[in-house]
Design an enzyme around this catalytic site. Structure first.
Site, PDB file in Angstrom:
ATOM      1  N   ASP A  40    -129.147  35.104  14.527  1.00 29.26           N
ATOM      2  CA  ASP A  40    -129.479  35.092  13.106  1.00 29.26           C
ATOM      3  C   ASP A  40    -129.970  33.755  12.599  1.00 29.26           C
ATOM      4  O   ASP A  40    -130.297  33.636  11.412  1.00 29.26           O
ATOM      5  CB  ASP A  40    -128.256  35.514  12.282  1.00 29.26           C
ATOM      6  CG  ASP A  40    -127.172  34.446  12.271  1.00 29.26           C
ATOM      7  OD1 ASP A  40    -126.969  33.805  13.336  1.00 29.26           O
ATOM      8  OD2 ASP A  40    -126.541  34.242  11.226  1.00 29.26           O
ATOM      9  N   PHE A  95    -107.953  14.559  14.225  1.00 30.52           N
ATOM     10  CA  PHE A  95    -108.136  15.637  15.184  1.00 30.52           C
ATOM     11  C   PHE A  95    -109.186  15.263  16.224  1.00 30.52           C
ATOM     12  O   PHE A  95    -110.152  14.572  15.920  1.00 30.52           O
ATOM     13  CB  PHE A  95    -108.584  16.889  14.431  1.00 30.52           C
ATOM     14  CG  PHE A  95    -109.078  17.997  15.320  1.00 30.52           C
ATOM     15  CD1 PHE A  95    -108.214  18.967  15.788  1.00 30.52           C
ATOM     16  CD2 PHE A  95    -110.414  18.082  15.682  1.00 30.52           C
ATOM     17  CE1 PHE A  95    -108.666  19.991  16.596  1.00 30.52           C
ATOM     18  CE2 PHE A  95    -110.876  19.097  16.484  1.00 30.52           C
ATOM     19  CZ  PHE A  95    -109.987  20.055  16.943  1.00 30.52           C
ATOM     20  N   ASP A 101    -125.741  35.603  19.956  1.00 31.67           N
ATOM     21  CA  ASP A 101    -125.152  34.481  19.240  1.00 31.67           C
ATOM     22  C   ASP A 101    -123.801  34.934  18.691  1.00 31.67           C
ATOM     23  O   ASP A 101    -123.509  36.134  18.638  1.00 31.67           O
ATOM     24  CB  ASP A 101    -126.095  34.062  18.110  1.00 31.67           C
ATOM     25  CG  ASP A 101    -125.555  32.899  17.296  1.00 31.67           C
ATOM     26  OD1 ASP A 101    -124.975  31.985  17.899  1.00 31.67           O
ATOM     27  OD2 ASP A 101    -125.716  32.922  16.070  1.00 31.67           O
ATOM     28  N   LYS A 102    -122.965  33.983  18.281  1.00 35.46           N
ATOM     29  CA  LYS A 102    -121.652  34.340  17.727  1.00 35.46           C
ATOM     30  C   LYS A 102    -121.641  34.251  16.210  1.00 35.46           C
ATOM     31  O   LYS A 102    -121.503  35.246  15.503  1.00 35.46           O
ATOM     32  CB  LYS A 102    -120.555  33.438  18.299  1.00 35.46           C
ATOM     33  CG  LYS A 102    -119.157  33.789  17.783  1.00 35.46           C
ATOM     34  CD  LYS A 102    -118.156  32.716  18.121  1.00 35.46           C
ATOM     35  CE  LYS A 102    -118.328  31.492  17.241  1.00 35.46           C
ATOM     36  NZ  LYS A 102    -117.977  31.728  15.820  1.00 35.46           N
ATOM     37  N   THR A 103    -121.815  33.051  15.695  1.00 41.98           N
ATOM     38  CA  THR A 103    -121.669  32.818  14.264  1.00 41.98           C
ATOM     39  C   THR A 103    -122.771  33.530  13.497  1.00 41.98           C
ATOM     40  O   THR A 103    -123.948  33.268  13.698  1.00 41.98           O
ATOM     41  CB  THR A 103    -121.699  31.309  13.955  1.00 41.98           C
ATOM     42  OG1 THR A 103    -120.740  30.650  14.767  1.00 41.98           O
ATOM     43  CG2 THR A 103    -121.414  31.061  12.496  1.00 41.98           C
ATOM     44  N   ASN A 111    -131.547  28.318  15.500  1.00 41.15           N
ATOM     45  CA  ASN A 111    -131.122  27.896  16.828  1.00 41.15           C
ATOM     46  C   ASN A 111    -131.213  29.020  17.860  1.00 41.15           C
ATOM     47  O   ASN A 111    -131.059  28.786  19.051  1.00 41.15           O
ATOM     48  CB  ASN A 111    -129.689  27.363  16.777  1.00 41.15           C
ATOM     49  CG  ASN A 111    -128.704  28.397  16.283  1.00 41.15           C
ATOM     50  OD1 ASN A 111    -128.960  29.079  15.303  1.00 41.15           O
ATOM     51  ND2 ASN A 111    -127.582  28.534  16.952  1.00 41.15           N
ATOM     52  N   ASP A 112    -131.467  30.241  17.393  1.00 39.66           N
ATOM     53  CA  ASP A 112    -131.597  31.381  18.303  1.00 39.66           C
ATOM     54  C   ASP A 112    -133.056  31.755  18.571  1.00 39.66           C
ATOM     55  O   ASP A 112    -133.319  32.683  19.340  1.00 39.66           O
ATOM     56  CB  ASP A 112    -130.883  32.608  17.718  1.00 39.66           C
ATOM     57  CG  ASP A 112    -129.423  32.340  17.415  1.00 39.66           C
ATOM     58  OD1 ASP A 112    -128.748  31.765  18.294  1.00 39.66           O
ATOM     59  OD2 ASP A 112    -128.960  32.682  16.315  1.00 39.66           O
ATOM     60  N   GLY A 162    -123.097  27.811  19.897  1.00 40.51           N
ATOM     61  CA  GLY A 162    -122.937  26.364  19.753  1.00 40.51           C
ATOM     62  C   GLY A 162    -121.528  25.967  19.388  1.00 40.51           C
ATOM     63  O   GLY A 162    -121.221  24.779  19.297  1.00 40.51           O
TER      64      GLY A 162
END
Length: 1112
Positions: free
Chosen positions: A817, A539, A393-395, A820-821, A677
Site C-alpha cells: 500500500d 529503549f 507488505d505488513k503495515t 516502499n512497495d 520494514g
C-alpha cells in the site's frame, strides 16, 4: 564530478550550490518532473506502430497482406486481410492511448503540486516540476516533501523536525531530523536564506534510503552531512510548523524514484502458450502447403498439359515445379485462417470483459470509503488463477496500523477489553458487556472501547497495584503533549504502541499532561502531580525495555520499567515467582491471540544508592573508551530486583478478514511471504496474528547473521535441521559449477513432511542475496510454508521477488500500500496496490487496486480461476471452429486440381471469424462459469447463438440482393443466388441433417461421461439439486484461536535515542526551563545526542525467544 559530452554519461559525485541555478545547470541535473508516460502527440503514431509490428502476429499478417497484393499467387483479394488487421491495430492503439492518457493525468497531478520556492529573495509558489537542484524550498506541517532536501532550519528548537516515512519504509512512527547548527541559525529569515551560498559535495544518486554522505562548504568551513540531515521525497512533515531545505536530488534522481524500479512489460502464461500454439500451427500450415504444392506439381505434369489443348490455352508450357512453388504461397494465404487475426481481437475483448467483472464486483466494494476494486490492466486476468507465491507488505496491508489497548494483567488478574467467547464466562459478562463509559472524563479518548467494568471498580476502590500500574503507563514513555486550538490535549507519539498505552492510562484517570527536561506532570484521578525526572534509561533492540527513574512529591525514588517479558522476567526479585508464573500464563494467552505484549515492573530505590549510581553514570558518560558498554552495564545494575506489576496487551489491528483470507489462500497451496520494514518481533507477532505463522509449525528458523559466512552457516544448520544431516549445502564457491543446482530439487521439497517457517532480517538478507549464498536461501525458503523478511528496504523486496521468479519458474504476486512497495509491485508478475493510509503510489504502479487485503481471496480464487478457465475453453473452441472451417480448403484441393481455388466466397472468408462466429465464442469466453455450468440455455445462449444465425442470413440476403448489386456490381455479382437457394426444401434438409449429425456424437458422449465419469461441475450440480430438496446446512460457529505453547508476544515499534532527546530538552519549546544540576544538566549539555541517535538507529536484532525457534 560528472563526465559529460553532450549528455550526461556518468555521475560519481554531485556538486550543488545553493541559490545559483546558472551554476547548477551546467551539470545537467535532472529537473523535478516525473515521467511515467510513453508517448506524446507527435510520437504516438510512429512509436505505437513500431511496437505493434514488433509482435510476431501483426508482422505475420502484414506479410500475408503483401503476398495477397501479388496477383500470380493470390486467389483472395487484399481486403480479406487488411480489414481485420486495421481493426486490430486500431483497437490496440486506442487501448494504448487510453492507458497513456491516464499516465499523463497521474504525472500532471504530481508535477503540478505547489511548493514555496525561494526565488529572487522572495518566496514564490512554484509547481513541483519547476523545482530545480539548488533551490531552497519551504515546507509546512503535513506537507509532502517535493524532492530530496538538505534540512537548513526549522520552527523547532535546535533545527529539529519530525517526518513520517511511511511511503519509503512503511513505518508510521515519526523520525527525527536535525539541521546543522550553522544553518539552523538562518531560521525563517528570508534575506539570510537568500544570501546562503553554501556548496554541497555529496554522493551520486542511489537507492540507499538509510545512508547519505556529503560535505557542506560555507563561510570557509566544512561540515559533514549524514542521513540525519536529509529529508527525502515521499516523506511527510509532521509536528513541525515549517522548515527550509536545499534541493540536492530532484525527480528521477531522488531516492524514492531510484527505489521505484522500472516498469516491465508483463505477459501471461496464456500469451506464451498462444505464441507457442501459433508457431506449431504455422508449422502445420507450412506442411499442408508443401503437401498441396507437391500435389499441384504432380497434377500439372500429369494432367495439366492434357487440358491446355482442349481449353485453347496459348501460353507456353509451364514448369510444374514453378507452378508448385506459386501454389505453396497461394495456399499459405488461403489457409491462414488457421490462425486468424481475429483471435487476438477476441482475446482482448474477453480480457476487457473480465476486467469489467472485477470492477463491477459488489463483493469487492469497500463501502466505508466508497471504493470498488479496479483492474488497471486488462492483460493479466487469467494469470490471477495461476499464483503460487504472494509477497505481502505488513503495515497497512495486513494491518490497519491502528494500535488499540485490548487487555491487561495486573497483580495476577486479567482485565479483558472485549467480551470473551468462553461460554463459562458468559453469565458473568452478560450483565456488563456494555463498554465502559469514559464520557465523564474530560480528557478521555472516545475511540477506546473497554468492556471490563471491574478495572474501573478497582480504580475507584483505590487498589494500590492498579494505581501503580496506570501511573507507570503515564510516566514511562517518550510521548510529547500539547493543546490544540480548541484546547484539547493532543499527544505526539514516536511509536503507535506508546500512544495506545498512554491513551489507555488517560482514559482510566491517569492523564499525562506535560513534561520538561527534568519533570513529568500527570493528573491522577483529578489531582495534578509533578514528578522529578532523574534519569531516562532509553529503549533499544538489544535491551528490549525502557525505564524512567522519578522522584514523587513525597520524596520517594522509583524506577518504572516496561519491556519484553523474556527480558524483564530475568530482572525480577525472587519473591515474584508465583506472580511471574501467573502473569506468564496470561502473556501466553495474549500472544496466542496475536496481541503485542509488554511486561510492567517497578522498583523502589534508596536515595543514597541512587546518588552513587548517578555518579557512576556521569563518569561513564564522560568516558572516551567503551562508553556505551559502561552505560549499558550500569543500566543492567539498577534494573534488577524489580517488582512485577503485570502486563499490557495492545492489538495492531488486523484488517477485516485477513485471517480467513490467509487460511483460504494457504488451502489453495499458495505460499505467503511477508516483506516488511518493521522490526523482527513486530513482524513475527503479526505473522502469528494473521495465521501465516502458527503454533502447529514444526520449527521457526531465524536468520540473524551479520556476515555472508554467518548467514551461510545459519542457513546450512537450518537445512540440516529440516532435511536431516545427510543434506549437503554448497560452500558458496561452487554454485555456478553446476547451474542446474539453482533449479531446486523437487524431490527434496516433497521429502519435507512438516510445516516450517523462515524469518530473516534486512542485514542478513543483504548477504543472503549475494550470488554465492542466494541458492542456499532459496532452497531453504521454498520448502518452508511461510517466509518473513523484516527490516528490508524497497529494493530488497524487489530482489526477493526477482529471485523467486528467476529460479522457481512460478507465478508471483506482490501486494502493498505504500511507495516502499512500488518496486516489489513492478517486479512481480502481478502487482496489487491497496488504497490505504500511505498515499496512492502503490496503486498508481499496480495492475489491480483493492481497498482491503481480504478481497484478494475473491480476486484470485474466483475471478482468477474463472478467467483462466474461460480463456482456455475459448482457445479450444476457437481453434476447433477454425480448423473445421479451414481444412475444408485442404479437402477441396483434391477436387480442384490443387489450383488454390476457394470453396467459399471471399466475403464469407472475411466475415467468418469477425462476424458470423465471433459472438458464440465470445459469450463462452466471457460468461462461462465453472461450478455453475448450466444444463440449459440461458438468455445469453439464445441471444448469441440465434443472433449469430440471424446475422448470417441477413448479411447473406443483403449481399445477394438487387440493391447491393446495383451499387457494387463487380464486388457482389451473385444477385438472387441466396434467395433462389434458400427457397429449395432440400437445402434446409441438408442443413438440418448436417447439424444433427455433427451434434449427436457430442451429446451422446457428454451424456455417458456425466453418468459414468462425472466431472466436478456435474457433482456440484447434483449436490445443489440435493440441497434444494433437503434442509440447509447449519453454519458452524468459528472457533477462537488458542495458543498451544508459551511464546512472547513482545513487539514494540520504538526507536532508540528519544530518551536522550527528551532529557536533553532539545525538542522542548524555548519557554521550557533548563535543568538545574545533576544528571539532567549533564545530559542537557551533551551536544552529541543526535550523533548517538544516528549511530543507534541501526540495531542488531537479537534472537527471538520461542520454544520452537531453532537457535542458529
Amino acid at each position: 564530478m560528472m563526465f559529460c559530452n553532450k549528455k550526461k554519461l556518468l555521475e560519481v559525485e554531485r556538486v550543488v550550490k545553493a541559490n545559483d541555478r546558472d551554476y547548477n545547470e551546467k551539470f545537467q541535473y535532472a529537473d523535478n518532473r516525473i515521467h511515467t508516460s510513453k508517448y506524446n502527440i507527435l510520437t504516438f503514431l510512429p512509436i505505437n506502430l513500431f511496437e505493434q509490428f514488433q509482435r510476431v502476429a501483426n508482422a505475420y499478417f502484414l506479410f500475408l497482406l503483401i503476398l495477397q497484393l501479388i496477383p500470380e499467387i493470390s486467389s483472395l483479394t487484399w481486403f480479406t486481410t487488411i480489414v481485420p488487421l486495421v481493426l486490430v491495430i486500431f483497437m490496440t492503439a486506442v487501448k494504448d492511448a487510453t492507458d497513456d492518457y491516464f499516465r499523463h493525468k497521474s504525472d500532471n497531478q504530481v508535477n503540478n503540486r505547489q511548493s514555496e520556492v525561494l526565488i529572487n529573495s522572495k518566496l514564490q509558489n512554484e509547481k513541483w516540476m519547476n523545482v530545480k537542484v539548488g533551490d531552497i524550498i519551504k515546507l509546512e506541517n503535513n506537507q509532502f516533501v517535493a524532492a530530496d532536501l538538505l534540512l537548513l532550519s526549522s520552527s523547532e528548537p535546535h533545527g529539529l523536525c519530525y517526518v513520517e516515512t511511511a511511503e519509503l519504509d512503511g513505518e508510521t512512527n515519526l523520525k527525527v531530523r536535525q539541521a546543522l547548527p550553522v544553518t539552523s541559525e538562518l531560521g525563517a529569515d528570508i534575506s539570510s536564506l537568500a544570501k546562503f551560498d553554501g556548496i554541497v559535495r555529496c554522493e551520486a544518486p542511489n537507492n540507499k534510503l538509510d545512508r547519505f554522505s556529503g560535505v557542506l562548504s560555507w563561510k570557509d568551513s566544512k561540515h559533514t552531512l549524514s542521513n540525519q540531515k536529509i529529508i527525502l521525497r515521499g516523506c511527510v512533515l509532521r509536528n513541525t510548523s515549517w522548515c527550509f531545505g536545499l534541493v540536492l536530488f530532484a525527480g528521477p534522481d531522488t531516492k524514492l524514484m531510484q527505489n521505484s524500479g522500472k516498469t516491465k512489460f508483463k505477459r501471461t502464461s496464456i500469451d506464451r502458450l498462444m505464441n507457442t500454439l501459433v508457431l506449431w500451427i504455422f508449422g502445420f500450415l507450412v506442411c499442408l502447403g508443401i503437401i498441396l504444392a507437391v500435389g499441384n506439381s504432380i497434377w500439372e505434369s500429369n494432367v495439366g498439359d492434357q487440358l491446355r489443348t482442349p481449353l485453347f490455352w496459348r501460353e507456353g508450357k509451364k514448369s510444374s515445379l514453378f507452378s508448385g512453388f506459386l501454389t505453396f504461397w497461394s495456399y499459405v494465404i488461403i489457409l491462414n485462417t488457421l490462425v486468424p487475426i481475429s483471435l487476438y481481437v477476441s482475446v482482448e475483448v474477453i480480457r476487457l470483459g473480465h476486467s469489467y467483472f472485477i470492477n463491477w464486483d459488489r463483493k469487492m466494494y469497500y463501502a466505508a470509503k466508497a471504493m470498488p476494486a479496479e483492474a488497471r490492466t486488462t492483460t493479466l486476468n487469467e494469470e490471477l488463477g495461476q499464483i503460487e507465491y504472494i509477497f505481502s507488505d505488513k503495515t497497512g496491508t495486513l494491518t490497519q496500523n491502528i494500535m488499540t489497548f485490548k487487555k491487561c494483567s495486573i497483580n495476577g488478574r486479567v482485565y479483558a477489553g472485549e467480551v470473551l467467547d468462553d461460554p463459562s464466562q458468559k453469565k458473568e459478562i452478560t450483565k456488563k458487556k456494555e463498554a465502559v463509559d469514559f464520557s465523564g472524563k474530560s480528557k478521555s479518548e472516545r475511540t477506546l472501547h473497554f468492556f471490563d467494568h471491574s478495572l474501573m471498580e478497582s480504580i475507584e476502590l483505590g487498589d494500590p497495584k492498579v494505581h501503580e500500574f496506570l501511573r507507570l503507563l503515564a510516566l514511562c514513555h517518550t510521548v510529547m503533549s500539547e493543546e490544540n486550538s480548541s484546547g484539547q490535549l493532543v499527544y505526539q507519539v514516536q511509536s503507535p504502541d506508546e500512544g495506545a498505552l498512554v491513551t489507555a492510562a488517560r482514559n482510566f484517570g491517569f492523564i499525562f499532561k506535560s513534561r520538561t527536561p527534568d519533570t513529568i506532570t500527570i493528573e491522577e484521578l483529578g489531582t495534578l502531580v509533578t514528578y522529578q525526572l532523574l534519569a531516562f534509561l532509553d529503549f533499544n533492540n538489544i535491551r528490549k525495555r525502557m525505564s524512567v527513574i522519578v522522584r514523587n512529591p513525597e520524596g520517594q525514588i522509583k524506577l518504572y520499567s516496561k519491556g519484553a517479558d523474556t527480558i524483564l522476567f530475568e530482572k525480577l526479585h525472587p519473591s515474584n515467582e508465583d506472580l511471574q508464573s501467573l502473569t506468564s500464563d496470561h502473556l501466553s494467552e495474549f500472544a496466542g491471540e496475536g496481541l503485542r505484549t509488554l511486561a510492567i515492573a517497578y522498583r523502589e530505590l534508596d536515595d543514597k544508592y541512587f546518588k552513587m549510581w548517578q555518579k557512576m553514570l556521569e563518569d561513564a558518560d564522560s568516558a572516551t573508551a567503551e562508553r556505551d558498554e559502561r552505560i549499558s552495564g550500569l543500566y543492567e545494575e539498577i534494573e534488577r530486583d524489580l517488582m512485577l506489576l503485570g502486563a499490557t496487551a495492545v492489538e495492531d489491528k488486523l484488517q477485516e478478514g485477513v485471517i480467513e483470507t490467509v487460511t483460504s489462500l494457504s488451502l489453495a497451496n499458495i505460499k505467503i511471504w511477508i516483506l516488511t520494514g518493521d522490526k523482527q518481533e513486530t513482524a513475527i507477532n503479526i505473522g502469528y496474528a494473521c495465521n501465516v505463522l502458527t503454533d502447529a509449525m514444526d520449527a521457526l528458523f531465524v536468520i540473524t547473521g551479520n556476515t555472508a559466512g554467518e548467514v551461510r552457516e545459519e542457513l546450512r544448520k537450518a537445512k540440516e535441521n529440516l532435511l536431516g544431516q545427510n543434506t549437503s549445502f554448497s560452500n558458496g564457491h561452487a554454485v555456478y559449477e553446476n547451474k542446474q543446482r539453482l533449479e531446486l530439487d523437487v524431490g527434496a521439497g516433497e521429502a519435507v513432511t512438516g510445516e516450517y517457517a523462515l524469518v530473516i532480517n534486512g542485514h542478513s538478507l543483504a548477504h543472503a542475496l549475494e550470488s554465492d549464498v542466494e541458492h542456499d536461501l532459496l532452497e531453504l525458503a521454498c520448502v518452508c510454508k511461510t517466509v518473513v523478511c523484516c527490516r528490508v528496504t524497497p529494493l530488497q523486496k524487489a530482489q526477493v521477488v526477482e529471485l523467486v521468479k528467476k529460479h522457481r519458474n512460478a507465478v508471483t504476486l506482490a501486494i502493498g500500500d505504500g511507495a516502499n512497495d512500488v518496486s516489489m509491485i513492478k517486479s512481480a508478475h502481478i502487482g496489487i496496490g491497496i488504497s490505504g493510509q500511505e498515499g496512492l503510489q502503490a496503486v498508481l504502479a499496480s495492475d489491480y487496486a483493492l481497498a482491503q487485503f481480504r478481497y484478494l481471496q475473491r480476486l484470485l480464487l474466483v475471478h482468477g480461476r474463472w478467467s483462466y478457465y474461460r480463456m482456455c475453453k475459448f482457445l479450444c473452441y476457437f481453434f476447433y471452429k477454425n480448423f473445421a472451417f479451414t481444412l475444408v480448403h485442404f479437402w477441396f484441393a483434391f477436387f480442384c486440381g490443387f489450383s488454390a481455388q476457394t470453396v467459399y466466397d471471399q466475403w464469407f472468408i472475411t466475415l467468418f471469424n469477425i462476424v458470423y462466429t465471433s459472438l458464440p465464442v465470445l459469450a463462452m469466453g466471457i460468461f462461462d462459469q465453472i461450478a455453475l455450468d448450466t444444463s440449459y440455455w440461458t438468455v445469453v445462449n439464445h441471444v448469441f447463438i440465434w443472433g449469430s444465425v440471424a446475422t448470417y442470413f441477413s448479411i447473406l440476403l443483403a449481399m445477394h440482393s438487387d440493391g447491393v448489386f446495383g451499387i457494387f456490381p463487380r464486388q457482389f455479382p451473385f444477385v438472387g443466388n441466396a434467395r433462389h437457394s434458400l427457397s429449395q426444401k432440400f437445402v434446409w434438409l441438408v442443413v438440418l441433417l448436417t447439424a444433427v449429425t455433427s451434434i449427436m456424437p457430442v451429446v451422446v458422449f457428454r451424456f455417458l461421461k456425466m453418468y459414468l465419469y462425472p466431472s466436478l461441475s456435474d457433482q456440484i450440480r447434483r449436490w445443489q439439486k440435493a440441497q434444494r430438496k433437503g434442509r440447509p446446512l447449519r453454519s458452524r460457529r468459528p472457533q477462537t484461536r488458542r495458543s498451544s505453547s508459551r511464546r512472547s508476544g513482545y513487539a514494540f515499534a520504538h526507536q532508540e535515542g528519544y530518551g536522550e532527546l527528551i532529557t536533553s530538552g532539545k525538542n522542548m519549546r524555548a519557554k521550557s526551563p533548563a535543568p538545574a544540576s545533576g544528571l539532567e544538566k549533564m545530559l542537557y549539555n551533551n551536544t552529541s545526542w543526535i550523533e548517538n541517535l544516528c549511530k543507534k538507529t541501526t540495531d542488531a536484532i537479537s534472537g527471538f525467544s520461542h520454544d520452537k525457534t531453532v537457535k542458529l
